[in-house]
Motif scaffolding. Structure first.
Motif, mmCIF file in Angstrom:
data_model
loop_
_atom_site.group_PDB
_atom_site.id
_atom_site.type_symbol
_atom_site.label_atom_id
_atom_site.label_comp_id
_atom_site.label_asym_id
_atom_site.label_seq_id
_atom_site.Cartn_x
_atom_site.Cartn_y
_atom_site.Cartn_z
ATOM 1 N N PRO A 243 1.560 4.491 7.235
ATOM 2 C CA PRO A 243 0.415 3.711 7.701
ATOM 3 C C PRO A 243 -0.612 4.562 8.438
ATOM 4 N N ALA A 244 -1.887 4.251 8.193
ATOM 5 C CA ALA A 244 -2.994 4.941 8.857
ATOM 6 C C ALA A 244 -3.875 3.885 9.516
ATOM 7 N N VAL A 245 -4.283 4.166 10.759
ATOM 8 C CA VAL A 245 -5.025 3.178 11.544
ATOM 9 C C VAL A 245 -6.214 3.848 12.218
ATOM 10 N N GLY A 246 -7.296 3.105 12.365
ATOM 11 C CA GLY A 246 -8.428 3.523 13.178
ATOM 12 C C GLY A 246 -9.112 4.789 12.714
ATOM 13 N N VAL A 247 -9.308 5.716 13.658
ATOM 14 C CA VAL A 247 -10.067 6.935 13.381
ATOM 15 C C VAL A 247 -9.411 7.789 12.302
ATOM 16 N N SER A 248 -8.085 7.686 12.141
ATOM 17 C CA SER A 248 -7.421 8.456 11.088
ATOM 18 C C SER A 248 -7.820 7.957 9.705
ATOM 19 N N VAL A 249 -8.303 6.724 9.631
ATOM 20 C CA VAL A 249 -8.810 6.168 8.373
ATOM 21 C C VAL A 249 -10.295 6.493 8.207
ATOM 22 N N THR A 250 -11.057 6.318 9.272
ATOM 23 C CA THR A 250 -12.509 6.462 9.144
ATOM 24 C C THR A 250 -12.945 7.874 8.777
ATOM 25 N N VAL A 251 -12.216 8.898 9.229
ATOM 26 C CA VAL A 251 -12.616 10.268 8.889
ATOM 27 C C VAL A 251 -12.252 10.650 7.454
ATOM 28 N N LEU A 252 -11.500 9.805 6.756
ATOM 29 C CA LEU A 252 -11.090 10.150 5.389
ATOM 30 C C LEU A 252 -12.287 10.307 4.460
ATOM 31 N N GLY A 253 -13.396 9.689 4.790
ATOM 32 C CA GLY A 253 -14.604 9.862 3.988
ATOM 33 C C GLY A 253 -15.167 11.269 4.058
ATOM 34 N N LEU A 254 -14.648 12.088 4.977
ATOM 35 C CA LEU A 254 -15.095 13.480 5.131
ATOM 36 C C LEU A 254 -14.151 14.464 4.446
ATOM 37 N N PHE A 255 -13.070 13.960 3.842
ATOM 38 C CA PHE A 255 -12.111 14.819 3.143
ATOM 39 C C PHE A 255 -12.521 15.008 1.690
ATOM 40 N N ASP A 256 -11.991 16.068 1.079
ATOM 41 C CA ASP A 256 -12.282 16.347 -0.332
ATOM 42 C C ASP A 256 -11.283 15.686 -1.269
ATOM 43 N N ALA A 257 -10.075 15.437 -0.784
ATOM 44 C CA ALA A 257 -9.062 14.732 -1.565
ATOM 45 C C ALA A 257 -8.094 14.060 -0.613
ATOM 46 N N VAL A 258 -7.649 12.866 -0.996
ATOM 47 C CA VAL A 258 -6.706 12.106 -0.169
ATOM 48 C C VAL A 258 -5.597 11.590 -1.071
ATOM 49 N N TYR A 259 -4.355 12.014 -0.782
ATOM 50 C CA TYR A 259 -3.200 11.567 -1.553
ATOM 51 C C TYR A 259 -2.325 10.718 -0.631
ATOM 52 N N ALA A 260 -1.808 9.604 -1.194
ATOM 53 C CA ALA A 260 -1.067 8.669 -0.343
ATOM 54 C C ALA A 260 0.214 8.199 -1.002
ATOM 55 N N THR A 261 1.220 7.938 -0.181
ATOM 56 C CA THR A 261 2.417 7.262 -0.645
ATOM 57 C C THR A 261 2.085 5.790 -0.877
ATOM 58 N N ASP A 262 2.805 5.157 -1.782
ATOM 59 C CA ASP A 262 2.519 3.744 -2.064
ATOM 60 C C ASP A 262 2.939 2.834 -0.919
ATOM 61 N N LYS A 263 3.605 3.394 0.097
ATOM 62 C CA LYS A 263 3.972 2.611 1.273
ATOM 63 C C LYS A 263 2.899 2.657 2.363
ATOM 64 N N ALA A 264 1.873 3.455 2.144
ATOM 65 C CA ALA A 264 0.816 3.592 3.148
ATOM 66 C C ALA A 264 -0.062 2.342 3.185
ATOM 67 N N THR A 265 -0.591 2.063 4.361
ATOM 68 C CA THR A 265 -1.597 1.020 4.539
ATOM 69 C C THR A 265 -2.751 1.609 5.339
ATOM 70 N N PHE A 266 -3.903 0.943 5.274
ATOM 71 C CA PHE A 266 -5.109 1.446 5.926
ATOM 72 C C PHE A 266 -5.748 0.304 6.710
ATOM 73 N N HIS A 267 -5.964 0.533 8.011
ATOM 74 C CA HIS A 267 -6.408 -0.548 8.880
ATOM 75 C C HIS A 267 -7.378 -0.009 9.919
ATOM 76 N N THR A 268 -8.510 -0.673 10.074
ATOM 77 C CA THR A 268 -9.510 -0.263 11.071
ATOM 78 C C THR A 268 -9.877 -1.478 11.932
ATOM 79 N N PRO A 269 -9.004 -1.837 12.892
ATOM 80 C CA PRO A 269 -9.196 -3.069 13.676
ATOM 81 C C PRO A 269 -10.154 -2.902 14.851
ATOM 82 N N PHE A 270 -11.374 -2.464 14.572
ATOM 83 C CA PHE A 270 -12.293 -2.148 15.661
ATOM 84 C C PHE A 270 -12.779 -3.393 16.395
#
Length: 393
Positions: A243-270
């Motif tokens: 699982p990824a939450v908050g700022v760890s999700v929002t900065v992903l738009g600055l990465f060149d590639a993002v690979y994830a396990t199928d158990k991962a979730t993405f949440h930005t509860p600002f």
């Protein structure tokens, strides 16, 4: 006369039985009280020996239990609204009004016993990799075959980002960017979580007159942190192991590639915490997934799966959890073998045009957050989060 004697005998017998019962009650109660007092005293001493921080929600609950155990019902005046820490402590203690002192002592002992069972020895780095540099305490940094791997290493906190971790990740990226042996950098997490976002403990232990200072300093730290991603001169890859939450999700738009396990979730509860987006996500998310889909995440707190994140262009590829490490590592190793200079120059051609815009967005987002962190709305939301979390422990 006989009746009088009989009454005296009956009365004497009843009194003797009552006395005996009372005596037995004393013999049962006094040792029991002594036992819980002894356990409580031992628990206080054991708590000071723990190496791992139990977390602010647990510490808040234990503070309240300690006050209830040693004093009883809350007898302190309610702190003012801007005394965030004092009010959180008062609310936690006041919420135990129906609990006896012995019950509070036993609950305190139970929590210490539970924490003792969670104490784990420090993990060793995988074989073939260099040991993490001593200057980093919250992350592990290794450099193998051109790959600089930065691993968030607070698994007991679900890799929540405290101020120290913000600084260390930024420093590690800056060093990797200047190291000629590094072809690309990888960010991942230790344990079951990739990252649970901002450690709300950053907001604890702040005096009433220190909120503005904390907010200003936090804004500077956050802007510097995000800038290290914007300015990183080499390919940057994220391996989302959970699982990824908050700022760890929002900065992903600055990465060149993002690979994830199928158990991962993405949440930005600002907005649920009275805050606002960061990591340049107010700009990158609408570009990646469209305004409506971005709003679901940034405004309306929707949690999405790894597959949904891939459909929204936030994730490059999703792997089954059992094969995630092997598959993602294979991709990274393959990329690290590409011609270094060509890889870097090609990457920066796609980034240089946006760099000025990203810096402007980063500054604007941080300015808004500095205001949000000082707002009563935000402070109340965070306090309610800790109170609710502590009550479930």
């Amino acid at each position: 006369m006989a009746a009088s004697i009989l009454r005296r005998c009956l009365t004497t017998g009843i009194c003797q039985r009552l006395a005996a019962t009372a005596t037995r009650g004393i013999h049962r109660t006094v040792p029991a009280m002594a036992v819980i007092d002894d356990k409580f005293s031992q628990a206080k001493d054991r708590l000071n020996t723990f190496k791992e921080d139990p977390g602010n929600a647990t510490k808040l609950q234990m503070y309240a239990l300690f006050k209830q155990a040693t004093i009883g019902k809350c007898n302190a005046p309610k702190p003012g609204m801007m005394d965030f820490v004092g009010k959180a402590k008062w609310d936690a203690w006041n919420g135990l009004a129906e609990m006896t002192q012995d019950q509070a002592k036993q609950k305190y002992v139970d929590i210490v016993d539970e924490l003792a069972g969670k104490e784990t020895p420090a993990s060793s780095p995988p074989s073939g990799e260099k040991a993490p540099a001593s200057k980093f305490e919250t992350i592990d940094v290794t450099n193998t075959d051109g790959v600089c791997k930065i691993m968030l290493n607070r698994p007991e906190k679900k890799n929540a980002l405290n101020f120290q971790m913000y600084e260390e990740i930024g420093n590690a990226l800056n060093e990797a960017g200047q190291d000629d042996s590094v072809v690309l950098a990888v960010l991942t997490g230790a344990g079951d979580y990739y990252c649970s976002g901002n450690d709300l403990g950053n907001f604890m232990n702040i005096p009433p007159d220190g909120v503005a200072k904390m907010a200003e300093e936090g804004g500077v730290i956050l802007e510097k942190f995000v800038r290290s991603f914007i300015d990183f001169p080499k390919p940057l890859i994220s391996l989302i192991n959970g699982p990824a939450v908050g700022v760890s999700v929002t900065v992903l738009g600055l990465f060149d590639a993002v690979y994830a396990t199928d158990k991962a979730t993405f949440h930005t509860p600002f907005t649920s915490l009275g805050q606002s987006p960061e990591g340049c996500s107010s700009y990158t998310f609408p570009r990646l997934m469209g305004t409506a889909k971005a709003s679901e995440l940034l405004l309306f707190n929707r949690k999405i799966t790894a597959v949904e994140a891939m459909e929204r262009n936030l994730v490059t590829e999703v792997f089954p959890d059992h094969a995630f490490k092997q598959e993602a590592t294979a991709r990274v190793e393959k990329f690290a073998k590409l011609p270094k200079n060509s890889l870097q120059k090609s990457r920066n051609l796609t980034r240089d045009q946006l760099r000025e815009t990203l810096h402007r967005v980063n500054k604007q987002e941080c300015d808004v957050l500095v205001e949000r962190w000082q707002s009563e709305e935000c402070l109340m939301a965070i306090m309610n989060f800790f109170t609710a979390k502590g009550s479930k422990l």
